[in-house]
Scaffold this motif. Structure first.
Motif, PDB file in Angstrom:
ATOM      1  N   LEU A   1      15.372   5.860  -7.258  1.00 53.74           N
ATOM      2  CA  LEU A   1      14.438   6.751  -7.937  1.00 53.74           C
ATOM      3  C   LEU A   1      13.461   5.989  -8.834  1.00 53.74           C
ATOM      4  N   THR A   2      13.572   4.659  -8.838  1.00 54.68           N
ATOM      5  CA  THR A   2      12.776   3.831  -9.741  1.00 54.68           C
ATOM      6  C   THR A   2      11.640   3.114  -9.037  1.00 54.68           C
ATOM      7  N   ARG A   3      11.934   2.541  -7.877  1.00 53.59           N
ATOM      8  CA  ARG A   3      10.925   1.808  -7.124  1.00 53.59           C
ATOM      9  C   ARG A   3      11.229   1.949  -5.633  1.00 53.59           C
ATOM     10  N   PRO A   4      10.208   1.805  -4.771  1.00 49.14           N
ATOM     11  CA  PRO A   4      10.468   1.875  -3.324  1.00 49.14           C
ATOM     12  C   PRO A   4      11.476   0.839  -2.849  1.00 49.14           C
ATOM     13  N   VAL A   5      11.504  -0.314  -3.525  1.00 51.64           N
ATOM     14  CA  VAL A   5      12.414  -1.382  -3.122  1.00 51.64           C
ATOM     15  C   VAL A   5      13.863  -1.036  -3.442  1.00 51.64           C
ATOM     16  N   GLY A   6      14.101   0.161  -3.977  1.00 56.37           N
ATOM     17  CA  GLY A   6      15.474   0.625  -4.153  1.00 56.37           C
ATOM     18  C   GLY A   6      16.264   0.634  -2.859  1.00 56.37           C
ATOM     19  N   VAL A   7      15.573   0.664  -1.727  1.00 53.45           N
ATOM     20  CA  VAL A   7      16.279   0.599  -0.446  1.00 53.45           C
ATOM     21  C   VAL A   7      17.075  -0.689  -0.327  1.00 53.45           C
ATOM     22  N   ALA A   8      16.643  -1.755  -1.030  1.00 56.15           N
ATOM     23  CA  ALA A   8      17.370  -3.024  -0.977  1.00 56.15           C
ATOM     24  C   ALA A   8      18.738  -2.897  -1.619  1.00 56.15           C
ATOM     25  N   VAL A   9      18.842  -2.137  -2.712  1.00 53.29           N
ATOM     26  CA  VAL A   9      20.127  -1.940  -3.374  1.00 53.29           C
ATOM     27  C   VAL A   9      21.038  -1.101  -2.479  1.00 53.29           C
TER      28      VAL A   9
ATOM     29  N   TYR B   1       5.015  10.022   2.289  1.00 51.86           N
ATOM     30  CA  TYR B   1       4.903   8.964   1.288  1.00 51.86           C
ATOM     31  C   TYR B   1       4.106   7.782   1.827  1.00 51.86           C
ATOM     32  N   LEU B   2       4.220   7.505   3.121  1.00 48.92           N
ATOM     33  CA  LEU B   2       3.447   6.411   3.705  1.00 48.92           C
ATOM     34  C   LEU B   2       1.952   6.697   3.612  1.00 48.92           C
ATOM     35  N   ASP B   3       1.574   7.958   3.757  1.00 50.28           N
ATOM     36  CA  ASP B   3       0.165   8.318   3.598  1.00 50.28           C
ATOM     37  C   ASP B   3      -0.297   8.106   2.160  1.00 50.28           C
ATOM     38  N   VAL B   4       0.580   8.412   1.204  1.00 49.46           N
ATOM     39  CA  VAL B   4       0.247   8.170  -0.198  1.00 49.46           C
ATOM     40  C   VAL B   4       0.006   6.682  -0.434  1.00 49.46           C
ATOM     41  N   GLN B   5       0.887   5.843   0.094  1.00 46.17           N
ATOM     42  CA  GLN B   5       0.716   4.407  -0.060  1.00 46.17           C
ATOM     43  C   GLN B   5      -0.533   3.912   0.655  1.00 46.17           C
ATOM     44  N   ALA B   6      -0.839   4.517   1.790  1.00 47.20           N
ATOM     45  CA  ALA B   6      -2.044   4.117   2.516  1.00 47.20           C
ATOM     46  C   ALA B   6      -3.292   4.385   1.692  1.00 47.20           C
TER      47      ALA B   6
ATOM     48  N   TRP C   1      -3.577   3.870  -1.324  1.00 52.72           N
ATOM     49  CA  TRP C   1      -3.698   2.706  -2.201  1.00 52.72           C
ATOM     50  C   TRP C   1      -3.955   1.428  -1.404  1.00 52.72           C
ATOM     51  N   ARG C   2      -4.147   1.582  -0.084  1.00 54.52           N
ATOM     52  CA  ARG C   2      -4.288   0.442   0.834  1.00 54.52           C
ATOM     53  C   ARG C   2      -3.059  -0.460   0.771  1.00 54.52           C
ATOM     54  N   ASN C   3      -1.917   0.168   0.679  1.00 55.61           N
ATOM     55  CA  ASN C   3      -0.674  -0.586   0.629  1.00 55.61           C
ATOM     56  C   ASN C   3       0.204  -0.155   1.795  1.00 55.61           C
ATOM     57  N   GLY C   4       0.955  -1.089   2.314  1.00 58.22           N
ATOM     58  CA  GLY C   4       1.837  -0.798   3.434  1.00 58.22           C
ATOM     59  C   GLY C   4       2.604  -2.052   3.810  1.00 58.22           C
ATOM     60  N   PHE C   5       3.240  -2.036   4.966  1.00 58.78           N
ATOM     61  CA  PHE C   5       4.043  -3.167   5.427  1.00 58.78           C
ATOM     62  C   PHE C   5       3.474  -3.630   6.764  1.00 58.78           C
ATOM     63  N   ASP C   6       2.989  -4.858   6.810  1.00 63.61           N
ATOM     64  CA  ASP C   6       2.397  -5.379   8.047  1.00 63.61           C
ATOM     65  C   ASP C   6       3.037  -6.686   8.491  1.00 63.61           C
ATOM     66  N   GLY C   7       4.225  -6.972   7.957  1.00 61.99           N
ATOM     67  CA  GLY C   7       4.907  -8.198   8.351  1.00 61.99           C
ATOM     68  C   GLY C   7       4.346  -9.453   7.722  1.00 61.99           C
TER      69      GLY C   7
ATOM     70  N   CYS D   1       5.572  -9.199   2.423  1.00 59.11           N
ATOM     71  CA  CYS D   1       4.976  -8.588   3.609  1.00 59.11           C
ATOM     72  C   CYS D   1       4.211  -7.310   3.316  1.00 59.11           C
ATOM     73  N   ALA D   2       4.039  -6.968   2.038  1.00 59.56           N
ATOM     74  CA  ALA D   2       3.164  -5.845   1.693  1.00 59.56           C
ATOM     75  C   ALA D   2       1.727  -6.231   2.016  1.00 59.56           C
ATOM     76  N   SER D   3       0.936  -5.250   2.459  1.00 53.72           N
ATOM     77  CA  SER D   3      -0.385  -5.550   2.998  1.00 53.72           C
ATOM     78  C   SER D   3      -1.484  -5.563   1.953  1.00 53.72           C
ATOM     79  N   SER D   4      -1.157  -5.399   0.687  1.00 59.47           N
ATOM     80  CA  SER D   4      -2.193  -5.354  -0.337  1.00 59.47           C
ATOM     81  C   SER D   4      -1.631  -5.845  -1.658  1.00 59.47           C
ATOM     82  N   TYR D   5      -2.489  -5.874  -2.679  1.00 58.86           N
ATOM     83  CA  TYR D   5      -2.120  -6.266  -4.041  1.00 58.86           C
ATOM     84  C   TYR D   5      -1.431  -7.635  -4.062  1.00 58.86           C
TER      85      TYR D   5
END
Length: 422
Positions: free
Chosen positions: A188-196, A290-295, A297-303, A363-367
């Motif tokens: 609930l804190t960050r998208p990278v919470g999937v790692a935990v 949520y992926l559309d929301v990130q898009a 911001w021009r953010n996403g995962f492109d390897g 591998c994030a596509s922006s920032y």
């Protein structure tokens, strides 16, 4: 364990962590002092830089008015506050509701408390696996990272790292429900919470596999009390001696009940999954909303393709080529650290967690300027250099940490008074 033991155990654990926490507080105090002096010299407010710029403004806005704010840019991009996960603004709103603090003040207080909790959690994990001295060194190295000033900003990195570290510690000590609950909050804190959540699942599946393969035991061992340690498994499935710098392998064994393990695994992904599904429902765009929301911001995962092109562009001219070379060296260092963790047979949940955090950051596509701070939660990568630092004499280790602390403080002040974190 009796009531007296229950009360005394946390105090003993805090005393054990005290050198790490005092050292961490000293490093962060130095960073804040240098930032205040540097900012005053430039006619800026250090407190504003820490609490009321960039992402801190977005979190404060969500805390004050809830979700629904967005900015439409001239190029058509839409920056929506739904990109920011809710736990930090929830805490800011709750603290502001019961105190005279503003939302910005509340964010700063939450960050200060969370950064201390993160330092303690990092110590607990490193101490459990490698011993107390390595734990202290790991915390100090996390404090003196070049972008360590972010640990004092009203951002979510410190809160996330605290939840992740204590969730991993709970996994390593067999507290499955606690691990899953903290993983839920991290989600609930960050998208990278999937790692935990992935680390909890990897640990749980490996534990179930060991139970299946292990011979029946006459009497399961009781779980350890708070502050005690128990052996953990490495990436190969073998157990790791908790305090030996050089891992000692013994026969795998598990005597824990499968029910708490399964419950912890069930809880772990619910935070991240729940928020992503809520965003999809809120936007009317379904599970992938949520992926559309990130898009927007021009953010996403492109390897890593966009990042590779960004680095390559730096190499086409001078002096930007120096920055490109530095980026290549930095990525190579991260890969080397992770390989060293694998070769050192770091416990499986730590490898899974650090690996996913690193991959998602790179591998994030922006920032691209944000990547160093996005890597802040990947603290298990610091354990190999922490072990090397722990082998030095105390005087030598203090000189190394002191030099890095000064460099980190100066860089943090320069960074925040310049471009700062996007």
């Amino acid at each position: 364990m009796n009531d007296l033991d229950t009360r005394a155990a946390p105090r003993a654990a805090l005393r054990r962590a005290a050198p790490a926490l005092v050292g961490y507080a000293a490093v962060r105090a130095l960073g804040l002092l240098v930032l205040a002096l540097w900012s005053a010299e430039r006619g800026k407010s250090a407190y504003t830089l820490l609490t009321a710029r960039w992402d801190a403004l977005w979190y404060g806005r969500v805390a004050e008015g809830g979700y629904g704010y967005e900015v439409r840019l001239p190029n058509g991009d839409v920056h929506a506050d739904l990109a920011f996960f809710p736990l930090l603004p929830w805490l800011e709103r709750g603290l502001a509701a019961v105190t005279p603090l503003s939302y910005a003040d509340a964010g700063f207080v939450v960050t200060l408390l969370a950064s201390g909790a993160a330092a303690w959690g990092i110590f607990a994990v490193a101490d459990h696996v490698y011993g107390r001295r390595a734990g202290v060194c790991a915390v100090l190295l996390w404090a003196v990272l070049p972008v360590g000033i972010v640990q004092s900003m009203a951002y979510s990195e410190s809160l996330f790292t605290a939840l992740a570290a204590w969730s991993l510690y709970a996994v390593l000590t067999g507290r499955w429900v606690t691990a899953g609950s903290l993983a839920l909050l991290a989600g609930l804190t960050r998208p990278v919470g999937v790692a935990v959540a992935a680390a909890v699942w990897a640990a749980g599946l490996a534990s179930f596999a060991r139970d299946r393969d292990a011979p029946p035991s006459r009497a399961p061992r009781p779980p350890p009390s708070f502050g005690q340690t128990r052996s953990v498994f490495t990436a190969s499935g073998a157990q790791l001696s908790p305090h030996a710098p050089s891992p000692t392998v013994t026969a795998p064994h598990s005597g824990a009940s499968p029910v708490p393990r399964a419950l912890g695994m069930l809880l772990a992904p619910l935070g991240a999954v729940g928020y992503v599904l809520w965003v999809g429902l809120h936007t009317g765009k379904g599970p992938l909303g949520y992926l559309d929301v990130q898009a927007g911001w021009r953010n996403g995962f492109d390897g890593g393709w966009a990042f590779a092109r960004f680095v390559g562009a730096r190499l086409t001219s001078f002096p930007s080529a120096l920055a490109g070379v530095a980026l290549i060296v930095g990525v190579a260092l991260l890969i080397w650290l992770y390989v060293t963790c694998v070769r050192g047979r770091q416990p499986l949940p730590l490898l899974v967690y650090a690996g996913i955090v690193t991959v998602l950051a790179l591998c994030a596509s922006s920032y691209f300027g944000s990547k160093p701070r996005l890597l802040l939660p990947a603290f298990p990568l610091l354990f190999p250099p922490a072990l090397a630092l722990a082998r030095l004499r105390t005087r030598g280790a203090a000189l190394v940490v002191g030099a890095f602390a000064v460099a980190s403080a100066v860089y943090g002040a320069f960074w925040l008074n310049g471009s700062g974190p996007p």
